[in-house]
Structure formats: C-alpha cells, structure tokens
Design a protein around this motif. Structure first.
Motif, PDB file in Angstrom:
ATOM      1  N   ALA A  36       7.727  -4.714  22.588  1.00  0.00           N
ATOM      2  CA  ALA A  36       8.337  -3.508  23.161  1.00  0.00           C
ATOM      3  C   ALA A  36       7.332  -2.352  23.159  1.00  0.00           C
ATOM      4  CB  ALA A  36       9.586  -3.126  22.382  1.00  0.00           C
ATOM      5  N   GLN A  37       6.359  -2.415  22.263  1.00  0.00           N
ATOM      6  CA  GLN A  37       5.268  -1.447  22.231  1.00  0.00           C
ATOM      7  C   GLN A  37       3.968  -2.224  22.385  1.00  0.00           C
ATOM      8  OE1 GLN A  37       5.649   0.764  18.562  1.00  0.00           O
ATOM      9  NE2 GLN A  37       7.166   2.119  19.457  1.00  0.00           N
ATOM     10  N   LEU A  38       3.327  -2.064  23.519  1.00  0.00           N
ATOM     11  CA  LEU A  38       2.103  -2.792  23.827  1.00  0.00           C
ATOM     12  C   LEU A  38       0.919  -1.844  23.718  1.00  0.00           C
ATOM     13  CD1 LEU A  38       0.734  -5.404  24.810  1.00  0.00           C
ATOM     14  CD2 LEU A  38       1.158  -4.616  27.152  1.00  0.00           C
ATOM     15  N   ALA A  39       0.045  -2.086  22.739  1.00  0.00           N
ATOM     16  CA  ALA A  39      -1.142  -1.258  22.536  1.00  0.00           C
ATOM     17  C   ALA A  39      -2.286  -1.789  23.394  1.00  0.00           C
ATOM     18  CB  ALA A  39      -1.536  -1.253  21.071  1.00  0.00           C
ATOM     19  N   VAL A  40      -2.958  -0.869  24.093  1.00  0.00           N
ATOM     20  CA  VAL A  40      -4.096  -1.198  24.942  1.00  0.00           C
ATOM     21  C   VAL A  40      -5.174  -0.137  24.729  1.00  0.00           C
ATOM     22  CG1 VAL A  40      -2.627  -2.321  26.675  1.00  0.00           C
ATOM     23  CG2 VAL A  40      -3.242   0.088  26.945  1.00  0.00           C
ATOM     24  N   PRO A  41      -6.423  -0.452  25.073  1.00  0.00           N
ATOM     25  CA  PRO A  41      -7.479   0.553  24.911  1.00  0.00           C
ATOM     26  C   PRO A  41      -7.435   1.605  26.021  1.00  0.00           C
ATOM     27  CG  PRO A  41      -8.391  -1.463  25.819  1.00  0.00           C
ATOM     28  CD  PRO A  41      -6.949  -1.753  25.503  1.00  0.00           C
ATOM     29  N   PRO A  90       5.952   4.990  29.140  1.00  0.00           N
ATOM     30  CA  PRO A  90       7.175   4.187  29.093  1.00  0.00           C
ATOM     31  C   PRO A  90       7.336   3.335  30.353  1.00  0.00           C
ATOM     32  CG  PRO A  90       7.705   6.529  29.216  1.00  0.00           C
ATOM     33  CD  PRO A  90       6.223   6.412  29.185  1.00  0.00           C
ATOM     34  N   PHE A  91       7.994   2.180  30.171  1.00  0.00           N
ATOM     35  CA  PHE A  91       8.338   1.307  31.288  1.00  0.00           C
ATOM     36  C   PHE A  91       9.698   0.697  31.027  1.00  0.00           C
ATOM     37  CE2 PHE A  91       5.723  -1.215  28.356  1.00  0.00           C
ATOM     38  CZ  PHE A  91       6.504  -2.336  28.135  1.00  0.00           C
ATOM     39  N   GLY A 102      10.364  -0.506  27.216  1.00  0.00           N
ATOM     40  CA  GLY A 102       9.150  -0.618  26.422  1.00  0.00           C
ATOM     41  C   GLY A 102       8.244   0.574  26.646  1.00  0.00           C
ATOM     42  N   VAL A 103       7.131   0.558  25.924  1.00  0.00           N
ATOM     43  CA  VAL A 103       6.142   1.615  26.073  1.00  0.00           C
ATOM     44  C   VAL A 103       4.751   1.012  25.914  1.00  0.00           C
ATOM     45  CG1 VAL A 103       6.246   2.325  23.641  1.00  0.00           C
ATOM     46  CG2 VAL A 103       5.469   3.943  25.362  1.00  0.00           C
ATOM     47  N   LEU A 104       3.873   1.378  26.822  1.00  0.00           N
ATOM     48  CA  LEU A 104       2.471   1.008  26.740  1.00  0.00           C
ATOM     49  C   LEU A 104       1.758   2.164  26.044  1.00  0.00           C
ATOM     50  CD1 LEU A 104       0.467  -0.902  29.190  1.00  0.00           C
ATOM     51  CD2 LEU A 104      -0.433   1.340  28.635  1.00  0.00           C
ATOM     52  N   ILE A 105       1.033   1.867  24.983  1.00  0.00           N
ATOM     53  CA  ILE A 105       0.354   2.902  24.209  1.00  0.00           C
ATOM     54  C   ILE A 105      -1.145   2.726  24.390  1.00  0.00           C
ATOM     55  CG2 ILE A 105       0.015   3.915  21.934  1.00  0.00           C
ATOM     56  CD1 ILE A 105       2.749   2.604  21.171  1.00  0.00           C
ATOM     57  N   ALA A 106      -1.767   3.681  25.086  1.00  0.00           N
ATOM     58  CA  ALA A 106      -3.212   3.661  25.298  1.00  0.00           C
ATOM     59  C   ALA A 106      -3.868   4.377  24.120  1.00  0.00           C
ATOM     60  CB  ALA A 106      -3.568   4.329  26.620  1.00  0.00           C
ATOM     61  N   ILE A 107      -4.641   3.616  23.348  1.00  0.00           N
ATOM     62  CA  ILE A 107      -5.242   4.107  22.113  1.00  0.00           C
ATOM     63  C   ILE A 107      -6.683   4.544  22.386  1.00  0.00           C
ATOM     64  CG2 ILE A 107      -5.919   3.447  19.774  1.00  0.00           C
ATOM     65  CD1 ILE A 107      -3.589   1.458  19.812  1.00  0.00           C
ATOM     66  N   PRO A 108      -7.092   5.737  21.889  1.00  0.00           N
ATOM     67  CA  PRO A 108      -8.470   6.183  22.088  1.00  0.00           C
ATOM     68  C   PRO A 108      -9.484   5.153  21.568  1.00  0.00           C
ATOM     69  CG  PRO A 108      -7.136   7.954  21.186  1.00  0.00           C
ATOM     70  CD  PRO A 108      -6.292   6.707  21.149  1.00  0.00           C
ATOM     71  N   GLU A 109     -10.673   5.140  22.185  1.00  0.00           N
ATOM     72  CA  GLU A 109     -11.676   4.112  21.912  1.00  0.00           C
ATOM     73  C   GLU A 109     -12.016   3.952  20.430  1.00  0.00           C
ATOM     74  OE1 GLU A 109     -16.260   2.958  23.084  1.00  0.00           O
ATOM     75  OE2 GLU A 109     -15.199   4.436  24.287  1.00  0.00           O
ATOM     76  N   ALA A 110     -12.244   5.049  19.711  1.00  0.00           N
ATOM     77  CA  ALA A 110     -12.616   4.956  18.294  1.00  0.00           C
ATOM     78  C   ALA A 110     -11.500   4.292  17.486  1.00  0.00           C
ATOM     79  CB  ALA A 110     -12.924   6.341  17.736  1.00  0.00           C
TER      80      ALA A 110
END
Length: 119
Positions: A36-41, A90-91, A102-110
């Motif tokens: 439900a929470q998808l972490a991506v860069p 959110p999607f 659900g929600v796609l969470i774009a995480i900062p590079e570091a």
C-alpha cells in the motif's frame, strides 16, 4: 572521432541507460494494492509492473502522478514514471476507490542509498 569509435562509445552507454530505470512491482488482489506504500527513489526514472490478481479489471489512477491505466483481470500493465521529486503521490483503483488505495513515496537519493544498504 570516427563513426566506429562513436558507435563503440554509444554501445557502452546503452547498458547504463537500461540499468537507470529501476523496476518495482505493485500487486492488486481482493481490490487492495500491495504494498500500500511503495517506496521508490526520487530523481530517477522508474518502471512499475502492476499485476492484477483479481478476475475483475481495475484502473490505476493518480492525479498527482498524472497517470491512469486500466489493467484487465488476471493480467499485467506497465507504468513508466519519473524522474519524480521527493514526496508522496497517492493513487487509487478507480473501480474500487474505497478499498484500492495506496501511496508512492519518492525518497531523496541520500536516504534511498541508506534504505538500499539495509535491505
């Protein structure tokens, strides 16, 4: 630089371009997205493989991502996104908006590098 040298240099770049697009899997079962929470860069192009395990079709919908994609029952669809700014996107499933969320969470590079070392 000769044409042959230029083509050789280009051939070296192709694998890097292919590797640059990471693939993530999002599954739909019982009208629920998993995870439900998808972490991506953040800041990278990504590919999401959406697998619908339900018999009924569903439409992936996200206004912040400016994407909608129908995936038939018991089939797959591909979404190409990015590069995304860090943040939450959110999607939902347009045919079952009360349950398919659900929600796609774009995480900062570091931070993404730290997550990758933990996994």
């Amino acid at each position: 630089m000769t044409l042959q040298q230029a083509l050789a240099a280009l051939a070296l770049c192709i694998p890097l371009a292919v590797q640059a697009r990471q693939e993530f899997v999002l599954t739909l079962k019982d009208h629920l997205f998993s995870p439900a929470q998808l972490a991506v860069p953040a800041g990278q192009k990504i590919k999401i493989r959406l697998i619908n395990l339900d018999a009924a079709p569903e439409e992936f919908e996200s206004f912040p991502l400016n994407r909608e994609k129908v995936v038939l029952g018991n089939s797959e669809a591909i979404l190409y996104l990015g590069p995304l700014a860090a943040g939450e996107y959110p999607f939902f499933g347009d045919y079952h908006p009360d349950s398919a969320k659900g929600v796609l969470i774009a995480i900062p590079e570091a931070q993404w590098q730290q997550v990758q070392h933990v996994n």
